[in-house]
Design a protein around this motif. Structure first.
Motif, PDB file in Angstrom:
ATOM      1  N   GLN A 160      37.618  41.560  43.669  1.00 34.27           N
ATOM      2  CA  GLN A 160      36.562  41.356  44.652  1.00 34.27           C
ATOM      3  C   GLN A 160      35.217  41.040  44.001  1.00 34.27           C
ATOM      4  O   GLN A 160      34.410  40.292  44.568  1.00 34.27           O
ATOM      5  CB  GLN A 160      36.435  42.599  45.536  1.00 34.27           C
ATOM      6  CG  GLN A 160      37.636  42.835  46.439  1.00 34.27           C
ATOM      7  CD  GLN A 160      37.537  44.124  47.223  1.00 34.27           C
ATOM      8  OE1 GLN A 160      36.745  45.012  46.888  1.00 34.27           O
ATOM      9  NE2 GLN A 160      38.337  44.248  48.279  1.00 34.27           N
ATOM     10  N   ASP A 161      34.986  41.599  42.816  1.00 33.44           N
ATOM     11  CA  ASP A 161      33.735  41.332  42.093  1.00 33.44           C
ATOM     12  C   ASP A 161      33.776  40.026  41.314  1.00 33.44           C
ATOM     13  O   ASP A 161      32.765  39.630  40.720  1.00 33.44           O
ATOM     14  CB  ASP A 161      33.416  42.478  41.128  1.00 33.44           C
ATOM     15  CG  ASP A 161      33.105  43.773  41.863  1.00 33.44           C
ATOM     16  OD1 ASP A 161      32.766  43.699  43.067  1.00 33.44           O
ATOM     17  OD2 ASP A 161      33.206  44.854  41.241  1.00 33.44           O
ATOM     18  N   GLY A 162      34.920  39.386  41.284  1.00 30.25           N
ATOM     19  CA  GLY A 162      35.035  38.142  40.536  1.00 30.25           C
ATOM     20  C   GLY A 162      35.184  38.345  39.040  1.00 30.25           C
ATOM     21  O   GLY A 162      35.070  37.382  38.271  1.00 30.25           O
ATOM     22  N   ALA A 163      35.465  39.570  38.602  1.00 31.12           N
ATOM     23  CA  ALA A 163      35.646  39.867  37.172  1.00 31.12           C
ATOM     24  C   ALA A 163      37.111  39.641  36.801  1.00 31.12           C
ATOM     25  O   ALA A 163      37.863  40.583  36.569  1.00 31.12           O
ATOM     26  CB  ALA A 163      35.206  41.295  36.873  1.00 31.12           C
ATOM     27  N   TYR A 164      37.491  38.365  36.728  1.00 34.70           N
ATOM     28  CA  TYR A 164      38.897  38.048  36.547  1.00 34.70           C
ATOM     29  C   TYR A 164      39.397  38.377  35.140  1.00 34.70           C
ATOM     30  O   TYR A 164      40.585  38.692  34.962  1.00 34.70           O
ATOM     31  CB  TYR A 164      39.126  36.570  36.865  1.00 34.70           C
ATOM     32  CG  TYR A 164      38.736  36.209  38.279  1.00 34.70           C
ATOM     33  CD1 TYR A 164      39.370  36.794  39.372  1.00 34.70           C
ATOM     34  CD2 TYR A 164      37.717  35.286  38.526  1.00 34.70           C
ATOM     35  CE1 TYR A 164      39.008  36.474  40.674  1.00 34.70           C
ATOM     36  CE2 TYR A 164      37.345  34.960  39.822  1.00 34.70           C
ATOM     37  CZ  TYR A 164      37.992  35.557  40.887  1.00 34.70           C
ATOM     38  OH  TYR A 164      37.616  35.247  42.164  1.00 34.70           O
ATOM     39  N   VAL A 196      41.993  47.385  40.060  1.00 30.06           N
ATOM     40  CA  VAL A 196      42.353  45.960  39.956  1.00 30.06           C
ATOM     41  C   VAL A 196      41.788  45.188  41.143  1.00 30.06           C
ATOM     42  O   VAL A 196      41.232  44.088  40.983  1.00 30.06           O
ATOM     43  CB  VAL A 196      43.888  45.812  39.872  1.00 30.06           C
ATOM     44  CG1 VAL A 196      44.283  44.338  39.985  1.00 30.06           C
ATOM     45  CG2 VAL A 196      44.415  46.396  38.566  1.00 30.06           C
ATOM     46  N   VAL A 197      41.911  45.752  42.331  1.00 30.16           N
ATOM     47  CA  VAL A 197      41.370  45.093  43.526  1.00 30.16           C
ATOM     48  C   VAL A 197      39.852  44.974  43.436  1.00 30.16           C
ATOM     49  O   VAL A 197      39.268  43.938  43.811  1.00 30.16           O
ATOM     50  CB  VAL A 197      41.786  45.870  44.790  1.00 30.16           C
ATOM     51  CG1 VAL A 197      41.089  45.295  46.027  1.00 30.16           C
ATOM     52  CG2 VAL A 197      43.296  45.818  44.972  1.00 30.16           C
ATOM     53  N   SER A 198      39.181  45.985  42.924  1.00 32.16           N
ATOM     54  CA  SER A 198      37.720  45.953  42.776  1.00 32.16           C
ATOM     55  C   SER A 198      37.295  44.854  41.815  1.00 32.16           C
ATOM     56  O   SER A 198      36.321  44.136  42.067  1.00 32.16           O
ATOM     57  CB  SER A 198      37.202  47.305  42.288  1.00 32.16           C
ATOM     58  OG  SER A 198      37.511  48.329  43.211  1.00 32.16           O
TER      59      SER A 198
END
Length: 418
Positions: free
Chosen positions: A40-44, A35-37
């Motif tokens: 951080q990647d902006g893949a909401y 979830v954090v990754s």
């Protein structure tokens, strides 16, 4: 009296419980990291879907766990099947329901299984304790099975879809995908081990049969999950419609089997809906009778559905030539179909040579002869027969208790399995 409850909860099952708890905790940590990754990647969108899967699966498990506990809590205190000290302590302080509300019910079940199985191995208690451990472990493995197909399988599809859309398909990612699929298949295999405990005389080849059981499930899960991920990677907006339409059809199929797993008819539909979710990915028998026709119909429908998913993916690949050059449909599709065929052949081999005899009358007679009762009833029977003042009427009254709760679930699923 010890021979009246002839289940065996071996040291390996005990170690597997600890390993299962470790991987359960590790899975939670990896879920948080994923979830954090995504954040951080902006893949909401992926992050939102991931959180939905985690919360939905957790709530489903806690509901089932609480319903199964409430079957015991609704009875009189002396008839309850809460056999571990940790459960009795939490029940005495009215904490079982709050723990489930806080999504901690599965940990309570792990604690119960570990406590009573540890007591059995350290104190070398009688076979009744083994039987309680088998029953508690059965409920736990059932919940882990639900988790595998309500969280792990959809999560694997989500991760594969993300990898395919970003074009990051490499050897290391392929190994991660394979290990995730193997984890799902291993959960199914552990459920197989749990079911084997109900027929101690059939345990000589159980490890070989468990290995074959794991392998054919793995070979059938990989093509199914891959086909869903490939379809989702090119037509992400249609995967929800596909799931809902097929899932409702599968739930009707479960309903036609006239399942009787829950105490309440209303909650039985939740069980049927969950089995429909499992069927979306893999076969799971929930009724007695001949398994040949049911599996033939199931694999016929799911095979056509998988071919349809691969067909849509192939069509999109040819429509947008160059975007998916890392995957050649002429290699991917035959490979997946080959794995599926080999998995079907291994399943036939398993049921032909490794699965226990499915003579339902013999199984029912064996259960009846072995006096398999609710753990609490067995405990009271031990106390009655150990007393100098016991009478045949006391023993008969104890054995005449209705089949409900954990015994009902264990007996039904054992009959379905065999």
């Amino acid at each position: 009296m010890e021979e009246s409850f002839p289940f065996k909860y071996s040291l390996l099952e005990y170690l597997f419980t600890w390993v299962g708890l470790f991987f359960f905790l590790l899975d939670i940590a990896l879920d948080i990291w994923t979830v954090v990754s995504f954040y951080q990647d902006g893949a909401y969108v992926y992050m939102a879907v991931m959180i939905f899967l985690l919360l939905g699966s957790s709530v489903l498990l806690q509901v089932f766990s609480w319903l199964w506990y409430s079957d015991s809590l609704e009875t009189k205190v002396e008839d309850t099947v809460l056999e571990t000290k940790v459960e009795e302590f939490l029940n005495r302080h009215k904490l079982i329901k709050p723990l489930h509300f806080l999504q901690l019910g599965v940990y309570l079940r792990y604690a119960g299984v570990i406590e009573i199985s540890t007591k059995r191995f350290l104190q070398k208690t009688n076979s009744f304790t083994e039987g309680v451990a088998v029953y508690l472990n059965h409920d736990l493995q059932m919940l882990r099975l639900f988790e595998a197909f309500s969280e792990s399988a959809p999560q694997l599809i989500l991760m594969m879809c993300r990898i395919l859309q970003r074009g990051e398909l490499e050897l290391i990612t392929g190994l991660k995908i394979l290990s995730s699929a193997a984890a799902i298949a291993s959960t199914v295999a552990l459920y197989h081990r749990s079911m084997r405990s109900f027929l101690p005389e059939k345990r000589k080849m159980s490890w070989i049969s468990t290995g074959v059981y794991f392998l054919w499930n793995l070979l059938l899960i990989i093509p199914r999950v891959t086909a869903l991920a490939l379809f989702c990677s090119v037509l992400p907006c249609y995967i929800i419609a596909h799931f809902l339409s097929l899932w409702m059809l599968l739930v009707l199929g479960v309903w036609s089997q006239k399942t009787d797993h829950m105490e309440s008819p209303g909650w039985e539909w939740l069980f049927r809906a969950t089995v429909g979710l499992i069927w979306y990915f893999s076969w799971f028998n929930v009724s007695t009778g001949s398994i040949k026709l049911k599996t033939f119909l199931y694999y016929g429908v799911m095979g056509l559905d998988t071919l349809m998913l691969l067909g849509f993916w192939c069509w999109k690949v040819f429509e947008y030539t160059g975007c998916w050059s890392s995957l050649n449909p002429f290699i991917v599709i035959p490979t997946l179909l080959g794995l599926h065929v080999v998995g079907i052949l291994l399943k036939i081999i398993y049921y032909r040579w490794f699965h226990p005899n499915r003579d339902e009358q013999k199984i029912a007679k064996s259960i009846e002869q072995q006096n398999i009762r609710q753990p609490a009833a067995c405990y009271k029977m031990v106390m009655v027969t150990d007393s100098m003042e016991s009478s045949p009427e006391d023993v008969a009254a104890t054995l005449a208790q209705p089949v409900t709760g954990v015994l009902k679930r264990g007996r039904n699923m054992a009959a379905y399995f065999y």
